[in-house]
Design a protein around this motif. Structure first.
Motif, PDB file in Angstrom:
ATOM      1  N   LEU A 133       0.628  -1.049  -0.110  1.00 39.54           N
ATOM      2  CA  LEU A 133      -0.368  -0.112  -0.190  1.00 39.54           C
ATOM      3  C   LEU A 133       0.672   1.566  -0.178  1.00 39.54           C
ATOM      4  N   ALA A 134       1.705   1.437   0.793  1.00 43.08           N
ATOM      5  CA  ALA A 134       2.270   2.694   1.307  1.00 43.08           C
ATOM      6  C   ALA A 134       4.131   2.659   1.855  1.00 43.08           C
ATOM      7  N   THR A 135       4.872   3.559   1.918  1.00 38.00           N
ATOM      8  CA  THR A 135       5.798   2.690   2.020  1.00 38.00           C
ATOM      9  C   THR A 135       6.942   4.277   2.549  1.00 38.00           C
ATOM     10  N   ILE A 136       7.455   4.518   3.871  1.00 34.59           N
ATOM     11  CA  ILE A 136       8.117   5.307   4.288  1.00 34.59           C
ATOM     12  C   ILE A 136       9.281   5.581   4.638  1.00 34.59           C
ATOM     13  N   ARG A 137      10.865   5.964   4.022  1.00 35.44           N
ATOM     14  CA  ARG A 137      11.299   5.915   4.520  1.00 35.44           C
ATOM     15  C   ARG A 137      11.918   6.600   6.009  1.00 35.44           C
ATOM     16  N   TRP A 138      12.537   5.887   7.302  1.00 38.27           N
ATOM     17  CA  TRP A 138      12.465   6.560   8.416  1.00 38.27           C
ATOM     18  C   TRP A 138      13.364   7.499   8.336  1.00 38.27           C
ATOM     19  N   SER A 139      14.156   7.614   7.706  1.00 35.88           N
ATOM     20  CA  SER A 139      15.318   8.982   7.380  1.00 35.88           C
ATOM     21  C   SER A 139      14.725  10.030   6.260  1.00 35.88           C
ATOM     22  N   GLY A 140      14.515  10.953   6.687  1.00 39.65           N
ATOM     23  CA  GLY A 140      13.966  11.579   5.689  1.00 39.65           C
ATOM     24  C   GLY A 140      12.646  11.922   5.343  1.00 39.65           C
ATOM     25  N   GLY A 141      11.685  10.719   5.404  1.00 43.36           N
ATOM     26  CA  GLY A 141      10.578  10.694   5.368  1.00 43.36           C
ATOM     27  C   GLY A 141       9.555  10.330   3.806  1.00 43.36           C
ATOM     28  N   SER A 142      10.659  10.390   2.970  1.00 39.01           N
ATOM     29  CA  SER A 142      10.159   9.916   1.720  1.00 39.01           C
ATOM     30  C   SER A 142       8.661   9.477   1.517  1.00 39.01           C
ATOM     31  N   THR A 143       8.253   8.816   0.761  1.00 31.68           N
ATOM     32  CA  THR A 143       6.861   8.098   0.292  1.00 31.68           C
ATOM     33  C   THR A 143       6.611   7.555  -0.901  1.00 31.68           C
ATOM     34  N   SER A 144       5.897   6.566  -1.039  1.00 32.42           N
ATOM     35  CA  SER A 144       5.352   6.128  -2.092  1.00 32.42           C
ATOM     36  C   SER A 144       4.451   5.531  -1.836  1.00 32.42           C
ATOM     37  N   TYR A 145       3.364   5.423  -2.707  1.00 30.23           N
ATOM     38  CA  TYR A 145       2.039   4.361  -2.970  1.00 30.23           C
ATOM     39  C   TYR A 145       1.363   3.531  -3.834  1.00 30.23           C
ATOM     40  N   SER A 146       1.137   3.153  -3.922  1.00 30.00           N
ATOM     41  CA  SER A 146       0.271   1.991  -4.976  1.00 30.00           C
ATOM     42  C   SER A 146      -0.842   2.679  -5.330  1.00 30.00           C
ATOM     43  N   VAL A 147      -0.678   2.486  -6.800  1.00 30.18           N
ATOM     44  CA  VAL A 147      -2.584   3.298  -7.642  1.00 30.18           C
ATOM     45  C   VAL A 147      -3.235   3.416  -6.702  1.00 30.18           C
ATOM     46  N   SER A 148      -3.514   2.204  -5.964  1.00 32.99           N
ATOM     47  CA  SER A 148      -4.996   2.127  -5.727  1.00 32.99           C
ATOM     48  C   SER A 148      -5.473   2.994  -4.219  1.00 32.99           C
ATOM     49  N   VAL A 149      -4.410   3.384  -3.481  1.00 33.65           N
ATOM     50  CA  VAL A 149      -4.246   4.125  -2.074  1.00 33.65           C
ATOM     51  C   VAL A 149      -3.693   5.442  -2.324  1.00 33.65           C
ATOM     52  N   LYS A 150      -2.961   5.658  -3.839  1.00 37.50           N
ATOM     53  CA  LYS A 150      -2.661   7.228  -4.128  1.00 37.50           C
ATOM     54  C   LYS A 150      -4.069   8.123  -3.873  1.00 37.50           C
ATOM     55  N   GLY A 151      -3.307   8.997  -3.340  1.00 33.69           N
ATOM     56  CA  GLY A 151      -4.824  10.137  -3.075  1.00 33.69           C
ATOM     57  C   GLY A 151      -5.303   9.843  -2.061  1.00 33.69           C
ATOM     58  N   ARG A 152      -6.176   8.533  -1.029  1.00 34.72           N
ATOM     59  CA  ARG A 152      -6.546   8.500  -0.649  1.00 34.72           C
ATOM     60  C   ARG A 152      -6.039   8.485   0.674  1.00 34.72           C
ATOM     61  N   PHE A 153      -4.878   7.636   0.842  1.00 34.12           N
ATOM     62  CA  PHE A 153      -4.415   6.991   1.844  1.00 34.12           C
ATOM     63  C   PHE A 153      -2.905   8.146   2.485  1.00 34.12           C
ATOM     64  N   THR A 154      -2.477   8.392   3.644  1.00 31.90           N
ATOM     65  CA  THR A 154      -1.094   8.679   3.563  1.00 31.90           C
ATOM     66  C   THR A 154      -0.947   8.077   4.731  1.00 31.90           C
ATOM     67  N   ILE A 155       0.526   7.947   4.580  1.00 29.15           N
ATOM     68  CA  ILE A 155       1.654   7.703   5.703  1.00 29.15           C
ATOM     69  C   ILE A 155       2.388   8.491   6.420  1.00 29.15           C
ATOM     70  N   SER A 156       2.909   8.609   7.172  1.00 24.67           N
ATOM     71  CA  SER A 156       3.676   9.259   8.230  1.00 24.67           C
ATOM     72  C   SER A 156       4.293   8.708   8.643  1.00 24.67           C
ATOM     73  N   ARG A 157       5.455   9.757   9.549  1.00 26.63           N
ATOM     74  CA  ARG A 157       5.394   8.378  11.063  1.00 26.63           C
ATOM     75  C   ARG A 157       6.546   9.402  12.044  1.00 26.63           C
ATOM     76  N   ASP A 158       6.166   9.246  13.878  1.00 25.50           N
ATOM     77  CA  ASP A 158       6.675  10.402  14.648  1.00 25.50           C
ATOM     78  C   ASP A 158       8.056   9.740  15.384  1.00 25.50           C
TER      79      ASP A 158
END
Length: 124
Positions: A48-73
């Motif tokens: 579905l989605a991924t996030i780099r721990w350092s820097g926070g860059s993200t990527s999404y699958s086509v099926s959820v892009k625009g609807r889902f948001t990944i983030s980290r603390d």
């Protein structure tokens, strides 16, 4: 050893929102990246989605892009998945995972740790 615990799943009507959390505990936690995946009944687990721990860059699958948001603390060792405009076809068990070494974060096989999953059910 790292433990991942997901929370925030539940039952929601179509068009609604949920926020999933994935808290990591155990040894010092500094993964290369983290991801969210899901598995619906009788289907393969999908990225579905991924996030780099350092820097926070993200990527999404086509099926959820625009609807889902990944983030980290990073201070809380927690990754989130905000899910909006949910559809019945989003019904699945949702898993978070952590990858220790560099590599393609969309590839499930590269992940070292997985949570137990949390059920998300979207009613029509």
């Amino acid at each position: 050893q790292v433990q991942l615990v997901e929370s925030g799943g539940g039952l929601v009507q179509a068009g609604g929102s949920l926020r999933l959390s994935c808290a990591a505990s155990g040894r010092i936690f500094s993964p290369y990246g983290m991801g969210w995946f899901r598995q619906a009944p009788a289907k393969d687990r999908e990225f579905l989605a991924t996030i780099r721990w350092s820097g926070g860059s993200t990527s999404y699958s086509v099926s959820v892009k625009g609807r889902f948001t990944i983030s980290r603390d990073t201070a809380k060792n927690t990754v989130y998945l905000q899910m909006n405009s949910l559809k019945p076809e989003d019904t699945a068990i949702y898993y978070c995972a952590a990858r220790s070494s560099s590599g393609p974060l969309s590839a499930q096989g590269g992940y070292d740790y997985w949570g137990q999953g949390t059920q998300v059910t979207v009613s029509s």
